[in-house]
Design a protein around this motif. Structure first.
Motif, PDB file in Angstrom:
ATOM      1  N   GLU A 822       0.707  -1.300  -0.598  1.00 43.61           N
ATOM      2  CA  GLU A 822      -0.129  -0.180  -0.001  1.00 43.61           C
ATOM      3  C   GLU A 822       0.715   1.049  -0.230  1.00 43.61           C
ATOM      4  N   LEU A 823       1.808   1.456   0.676  1.00 34.93           N
ATOM      5  CA  LEU A 823       2.905   2.733   0.953  1.00 34.93           C
ATOM      6  C   LEU A 823       4.088   2.999  -1.047  1.00 34.93           C
ATOM      7  N   ILE A 824       3.795   1.968  -1.186  1.00 36.22           N
ATOM      8  CA  ILE A 824       4.321   1.621  -2.334  1.00 36.22           C
ATOM      9  C   ILE A 824       3.201   2.418  -3.151  1.00 36.22           C
ATOM     10  N   GLU A 825       2.485   1.919  -3.367  1.00 37.52           N
ATOM     11  CA  GLU A 825       0.474   2.793  -3.775  1.00 37.52           C
ATOM     12  C   GLU A 825       1.269   3.943  -3.937  1.00 37.52           C
ATOM     13  N   THR A 826       0.847   4.199  -2.872  1.00 40.39           N
ATOM     14  CA  THR A 826       1.512   5.608  -2.650  1.00 40.39           C
ATOM     15  C   THR A 826       2.157   6.217  -3.185  1.00 40.39           C
ATOM     16  N   PHE A 827       3.267   5.958  -2.622  1.00 45.58           N
ATOM     17  CA  PHE A 827       4.662   6.577  -2.810  1.00 45.58           C
ATOM     18  C   PHE A 827       4.478   6.941  -4.317  1.00 45.58           C
ATOM     19  N   LYS A 828       4.442   6.266  -5.356  1.00 43.75           N
ATOM     20  CA  LYS A 828       3.779   6.233  -6.293  1.00 43.75           C
ATOM     21  C   LYS A 828       2.619   7.170  -7.252  1.00 43.75           C
ATOM     22  N   ARG A 829       2.188   6.501  -6.658  1.00 44.16           N
ATOM     23  CA  ARG A 829       0.685   8.071  -6.629  1.00 44.16           C
ATOM     24  C   ARG A 829       0.852   9.647  -6.236  1.00 44.16           C
ATOM     25  N   LEU A 830       2.011   9.730  -5.534  1.00 49.30           N
ATOM     26  CA  LEU A 830       2.760  10.517  -5.119  1.00 49.30           C
ATOM     27  C   LEU A 830       3.265  11.627  -6.183  1.00 49.30           C
ATOM     28  N   THR A 831       4.242  10.656  -6.712  1.00 47.40           N
ATOM     29  CA  THR A 831       5.617  11.136  -6.339  1.00 47.40           C
ATOM     30  C   THR A 831       5.838  11.061  -8.548  1.00 47.40           C
ATOM     31  N   LYS A 832       4.771  10.231  -8.812  1.00 54.47           N
ATOM     32  CA  LYS A 832       4.241   9.662 -10.284  1.00 54.47           C
ATOM     33  C   LYS A 832       5.543   8.958 -11.020  1.00 54.47           C
ATOM     34  N   ALA A 833       5.907   8.106 -10.083  1.00 52.60           N
ATOM     35  CA  ALA A 833       7.003   7.310 -10.695  1.00 52.60           C
ATOM     36  C   ALA A 833       6.412   6.163 -11.781  1.00 52.60           C
ATOM     37  N   ALA A 834       7.127   5.189 -11.849  1.00 49.95           N
ATOM     38  CA  ALA A 834       6.722   4.497 -13.139  1.00 49.95           C
ATOM     39  C   ALA A 834       6.487   2.916 -12.192  1.00 49.95           C
ATOM     40  N   ALA A 835       7.110   2.931 -10.718  1.00 51.80           N
ATOM     41  CA  ALA A 835       7.400   2.022 -10.103  1.00 51.80           C
ATOM     42  C   ALA A 835       8.174   1.799  -8.744  1.00 51.80           C
ATOM     43  N   ALA A 836       8.045   1.640  -7.952  1.00 57.17           N
ATOM     44  CA  ALA A 836       8.988   1.560  -6.466  1.00 57.17           C
ATOM     45  C   ALA A 836       9.177   0.591  -5.781  1.00 57.17           C
ATOM     46  N   THR A 837      10.555  -0.112  -5.598  1.00 53.87           N
ATOM     47  CA  THR A 837      10.802  -0.331  -4.151  1.00 53.87           C
ATOM     48  C   THR A 837      10.849   0.067  -2.576  1.00 53.87           C
ATOM     49  N   PRO A 838      10.790  -1.105  -1.708  1.00 56.43           N
ATOM     50  CA  PRO A 838      10.828  -1.351  -0.309  1.00 56.43           C
ATOM     51  C   PRO A 838      11.625  -0.048  -0.125  1.00 56.43           C
ATOM     52  N   SER A 839      13.229  -0.171  -0.675  1.00 54.86           N
ATOM     53  CA  SER A 839      13.952   0.501  -0.346  1.00 54.86           C
ATOM     54  C   SER A 839      13.904   1.707  -0.737  1.00 54.86           C
ATOM     55  N   ASP A 840      13.318   2.809  -1.686  1.00 54.56           N
ATOM     56  CA  ASP A 840      13.054   3.871  -2.278  1.00 54.56           C
ATOM     57  C   ASP A 840      12.583   4.298  -1.244  1.00 54.56           C
ATOM     58  N   ASN A 841      12.802   5.630  -1.442  1.00 52.61           N
ATOM     59  CA  ASN A 841      12.315   7.438  -0.933  1.00 52.61           C
ATOM     60  C   ASN A 841      11.916   8.453  -1.663  1.00 52.61           C
ATOM     61  N   LEU A 842      10.824   9.454  -1.021  1.00 49.79           N
ATOM     62  CA  LEU A 842      10.907  10.204  -1.919  1.00 49.79           C
ATOM     63  C   LEU A 842      12.085  10.995  -3.470  1.00 49.79           C
ATOM     64  N   LEU A 843      13.462  10.961  -2.456  1.00 47.16           N
ATOM     65  CA  LEU A 843      14.198  11.354  -3.282  1.00 47.16           C
ATOM     66  C   LEU A 843      14.365  10.863  -4.477  1.00 47.16           C
ATOM     67  N   THR A 844      14.657   9.420  -4.029  1.00 51.97           N
ATOM     68  CA  THR A 844      14.968   8.459  -5.603  1.00 51.97           C
ATOM     69  C   THR A 844      13.869   8.504  -6.155  1.00 51.97           C
ATOM     70  N   LEU A 845      12.533   8.167  -5.672  1.00 53.71           N
ATOM     71  CA  LEU A 845      11.798   8.804  -6.689  1.00 53.71           C
ATOM     72  C   LEU A 845      11.719  10.358  -7.321  1.00 53.71           C
ATOM     73  N   GLY A 846      12.293  10.371  -7.969  1.00 52.95           N
ATOM     74  CA  GLY A 846      12.366  12.300  -7.808  1.00 52.95           C
ATOM     75  C   GLY A 846      11.623  13.482  -7.171  1.00 52.95           C
ATOM     76  N   GLY A 847      10.987  13.162  -5.640  1.00 53.73           N
ATOM     77  CA  GLY A 847       9.912  13.771  -5.261  1.00 53.73           C
ATOM     78  C   GLY A 847      11.874  14.446  -4.747  1.00 53.73           C
ATOM     79  N   ASP A 848      10.628  15.700  -3.649  1.00 48.43           N
ATOM     80  CA  ASP A 848      11.258  16.249  -2.774  1.00 48.43           C
ATOM     81  C   ASP A 848      11.245  17.105  -1.798  1.00 48.43           C
ATOM     82  N   SER A 849      11.436  17.996  -1.199  1.00 50.84           N
ATOM     83  CA  SER A 849      11.073  18.286  -0.077  1.00 50.84           C
ATOM     84  C   SER A 849       9.762  19.093   0.460  1.00 50.84           C
ATOM     85  N   LEU A 850       9.109  19.742  -0.691  1.00 46.95           N
ATOM     86  CA  LEU A 850       7.615  19.691  -1.078  1.00 46.95           C
ATOM     87  C   LEU A 850       6.420  19.021  -0.733  1.00 46.95           C
TER      88      LEU A 850
END
Length: 900
Positions: A822-850
């Protein structure tokens, strides 16, 4: 007829349970015309917003409540549609005091509004899009498409073929005709009448109705209309009240993106602005502010110009932040208070450092420093104090102006010989008589300020400018954007960066109102809401921040008051222009530019003309600013021909004077013209090419400098900071890029010194956060046993890139825990990343502090937990979030089970 108010401005009325809703406040009306938009789809909502942004009172109506029941809906149109449409006209005229209306309808609704216009003299304008025509008239047109369609043949074999039914009709079988009539959903009010041309001519010539007929997906209908009415329509267009327009055809009514909605909404709004809004109203809306501002020519410095503006509009709001506002008179008094306090100190040669939060007293401290005849060195309080100390020390600052919230830290950090001036401890503002007396102004050639940038050598560099150069840049900015006292400008960045300095001063030197809106403190949702609520007219931001703002807009909403968006600081693409068109009103302008702190500030700029899009894949950055000619040169400095890629070299008297306290580097980077020592040139490091039409396209950076999240970053500075950490023996920084090659995240690789402990990584991250601002922090720091080396003992960056790619591909793609999923889907929706893994964070997915605040709020809502404020860390991995959420949930459960 009975009416029942179901919500604010929403009423049910008439036969069939029809309903409607108001879309625009009457106080924003620009004419006495209202608009009724039939339909509640994405396209209709976009059109309604565009028309409302012109000042029309817009009513978006769905005349039949159960819209999905197509057969009953069309029967309702046939039997009661015109009556219901006329009742909608009654509603908007009665409740919003308009005198005439524009009707819009697509497909079947388009035919309905046409019939209403024929029957109701209050209709002054009509927009018909993709009108339906009779089956008999279009059977021959459609036959080739049907015969060569495999789908149609499958339907024929399945006994569900519309083609067969229409063949029965054309063959004239009475039985078939009767059967088809009983089955047909299309009746007289949902197809155009046979005498359409005569009725349309009467509407235009006899009643003076303005008509726009548009097609964008109904190719068959377009073909029929051109064949049946082409000559009469061509003659009718010469009257000036009728227009027929064809947009790029779509495969269906609801495309996957908003491009179709934007194209059609823009076309309709552009036509309405010319055809519906009276010229006097348009002229009033386009006129400059009521306050007559002084000409620029008498003034030689920023303080002189500001004093004149403060006298011209003393009661105008100059600055507004989250705590309150200052008028120009109040700001001028605050400026004098700071200037008098600085003048009371012993004379000193060094700059005055400004260590302030992003609040309304920062501009007062800036102008007050100049009023005291001192050089200003603005710092960012959001950056680590240690970094600010290094910058201020290199700059030779002898005074630090700060606030009570930061004074204790500043006193503990700066050496005793540096004076700390606490604004909260200054005497009260000067008297009215004293405040009205002008301060002694600095000379035009005096140095005004030093702004530090990320340094390619690993050390930040201070770029300095004179009062004359500063005023010249602000005058160019004000005149290009046509700023006036009517403008409300969003100030996202503090004056410690060149974009913040330019936005701040251009606003204050034009009598505009500046609204300080720190993105990191507010978060994108609150920031977007503030922009709309405050009626911001001018947005200056990076493309990354603008995308955040556009994504946070409510469905169908736009920035109604923004007349110009100015995007720069990183690459701007045509996809950013599409975001701008969706997010802003149809008459808004997009301003793009290319520049550098060393150029102080931009050297190329342009108001985007969308017609240029067809001539190239890149969105141009414009033409050279007058007085700042640009050459495109090769490595040897020779000028290149149009179309060739080279480095942009700017020649001007108005670029920066050089690098602070580094004359050797200044002479090398800013060489002067032997015939005119005041004429300097600067090679920007930007690779560009000039098109045949004179527009310049940005290709990329010559060096390894990047633009990430709107900030200019030198990876060498981050490497230098990593190497300065106690446990690090060597370090390198990689730039991770997305599929298009744009920077997405930073990754740091380190080799530890012998004897470093296993938990050294935590210490490295802590030390780095004390030395670098958040936007320069790597998304992750990886420890290697041995860095890959080349034979010449330099780091093998290609090999390091392969190591990084292998690590990313080896990450687990899934997790057995449903919470992690569920968290992976939440991160993907917010950052619009095509894929995410458990070791990813906002920065690795192209997000920022905003996005960190947005994520924290979303997780709190999604998982029903109380998220502590310290969790707003963009480097936290999805695995860490999952562990913490599980722990928070257990604590909450234990709390409630114990009766807490």
């Amino acid at each position: 007829m009975t009416r029942e108010a179901t919500a604010a401005g929403v009423f049910e009325f008439g036969p069939g349970g029809a309903f409607l809703g108001y879309y625009c406040d009457p106080q924003r009306r620009g004419s006495d015309t209202g608009a009724i938009v039939l339909g509640v789809g994405r396209r209709e909502s976009r059109i309604a917003r565009r028309l409302a942004s012109l000042g029309l009172v817009v009513l978006q109506a769905q005349l039949f409540k159960d819209f999905a029941d197509k057969k009953r809906r069309l029967q309702f149109y046939d039997q009661s549609g015109v009556a219901a449409c006329r009742q909608a006209i009654d509603e908007i005229i009665t409740r919003r005091a308009v005198r005439q209306v524009l009707l819009f309808g697509d497909c079947a609704e388009g035919n309905l509004v046409f019939n209403t216009a024929v029957a109701d003299a209050r209709v002054s304008a009509l927009v018909l899009t993709n009108p339906n025509v009779r089956d008999l008239a279009t059977f021959i047109d459609k036959l080739p498409d049907r015969l060569f369609s495999l789908v149609q043949w499958r339907r024929l074999l399945a006994g569900d073929s519309k083609l067969l039914r229409r063949m029965f009709r054309v063959l004239g079988s009475d039985t078939a005709e009767q059967w088809l009539a009983a089955q047909s959903n299309l009746h007289q009010d949902v197809v155009m009448p046979r005498d359409l041309d005569r009725k349309l001519i009467d509407l235009v010539r006899e009643r003076g109705v303005q008509v726009l007929l548009m097609f964008w997906h109904d190719r068959i209908g377009l073909r029929y209309f051109r064949r049946a009415h082409g000559r009469k329509f061509a003659k009718l267009q010469r009257s000036g009240r009728f227009k027929m327009q064809v947009l790029a055809t779509q495969s269906d009514d609801e495309p996957a993106t908003d491009d179709g909605e934007c194209l059609s909404a823009d076309a309709i709004a552009d036509w309405a602005a010319r055809a519906i809004i009276p010229p006097a109203v348009r002229a009033a809306a386009d006129s400059p502010g009521d306050t007559l501002l002084p000409d620029w020519s008498p003034y030689r410095t920023v303080p002189e110009r500001f004093e004149a503006i403060a006298r011209a509009c003393p009661d105008q709001i100059a600055l507004r932040d989250e705590q309150g506002s200052l008028t120009y008179a109040q700001l001028a008094a605050e400026v004098r208070r700071v200037a008098q306090a600085l003048r009371s100190l012993p004379p000193a040669d060094g700059p005055v450092a400004l260590l302030m939060e992003h609040e309304r007293r920062f501009p007062a401290a800036l102008l007050g420093t100049w009023g005291a005849g001192r050089i200003c060195l603005p710092l960012d309080a959001d950056h680590p104090l240690e970094r600010n100390l290094r910058i201020a020390s290199h700059g030779g600052a002898t005074v630090v102006v700060t606030s009570a919230a930061l004074a204790a830290q500043a006193r503990a950090l700066w050496p005793p010989e540096v004076r700390i001036l606490d604004l909260d401890q200054l005497p009260a503002a000067a008297s009215v008589d004293a405040a009205s007396a002008p301060l002694p102004a600095p000379a035009p050639e005096d140095i005004a300020c030093v702004i530090y940038t990320s340094g390619s050598t690993g050390t930040p560099k201070g770029v300095f400018q004179s009062h004359r150069g500063l005023l010249q840049d602000e005058m160019e900015s004000v005149q290009f954007a046509q700023l006036s006292t009517r403008d409300r400008i969003a100030l996202f960045y503090p004056p410690s960066v060149i974009a913040g300095m330019r936005t701040l001063l251009s606003g204050l030197l034009s009598g505009a109102s500046l609204h300080l809106l720190p993105p990191r403190r507010l978060g994108r949702s609150a920031l977007t809401q503030q922009i709309r609520e405050r009626g911001i007219t001018l947005l200056r931001s990076s493309p990354t921040l603008f995308r955040h703002l556009a994504d946070a807009l409510p469905a169908g909403a736009c920035f109604d008051d923004v007349r110009q968006a100015m995007l720069g600081g990183e690459r701007v693409d045509w996809s950013d222009f599409d975001v701008f068109r969706r997010a802003c009103r149809p008459d808004a302008q997009l301003h793009v530019h290319l520049g550098a702190t060393e150029c102080w500030t931009v050297h190329s700029e342009w108001l985007v003309d969308p017609t240029v899009r067809a001539s190239g894949a890149r969105l141009p950055v414009g033409r050279a600013v007058p007085g700042r000619p640009m050459r495109i040169v090769d490595e040897a400095g020779a000028t290149l021909a149009d179309g060739e890629i080279g480095e942009a070299e700017v020649h001007s008297r108005h670029i920066a004077l050089g690098y602070w306290r580094d004359p050797a580097l200044s002479a090398r980077v800013f060489p002067s013209d032997p015939d005119d020592p005041q004429q300097r040139r600067y090679r920007t490091g930007d690779l560009v090419r000039r098109r045949p039409d004179g527009l310049v396209e940005f290709v990329g950076r010559k060096d390894n400098q990047i633009k990430l999240h709107g900030y200019r970053i030198e990876p060498n500075e981050i490497e230098a900071a990593l190497k300065s950490c106690e446990a690090v023996r060597d370090a390198a920084v990689l730039v991770r890029r997305d599929g298009s090659g744009a920077p997405r995240a930073l990754a740091g690789y380190v080799q530890l010194r012998g004897g470093a402990s296993d938990n050294a990584l935590q210490g490295i991250q802590r030390q780095l956060s004390e030395r670098l601002p958040p936007y320069m922090m790597p998304a992750e720091i990886v420890v290697l046993d041995e860095m890959p080396w080349l034979p010449n003992f330099k780091i093998d960056r290609q090999a390091l890139g392969r190591i990084d790619a292998a690590r990313l591909s080896a990450r687990p793609a899934a997790d057995s825990s449903p919470l992690v999923g569920e968290l992976i889907e939440t991160f993907k929706r917010l950052t619009k990343a095509a894929a995410a893994t458990p070791s990813d964070n906002l920065l690795t997915l192209g997000g920022d502090s905003l996005l960190a605040l947005e994520l924290m709020l979303e997780i709190g809502r999604r998982f029903q937990v109380v998220v502590p404020e310290q969790a707003q860390d963009p480097s936290r991995t999805i695995e860490q979030w999952a562990r913490d959420i599980a722990q928070w949930s257990q604590l909450d459960a234990a709390h409630w089970s114990s009766g807490g």
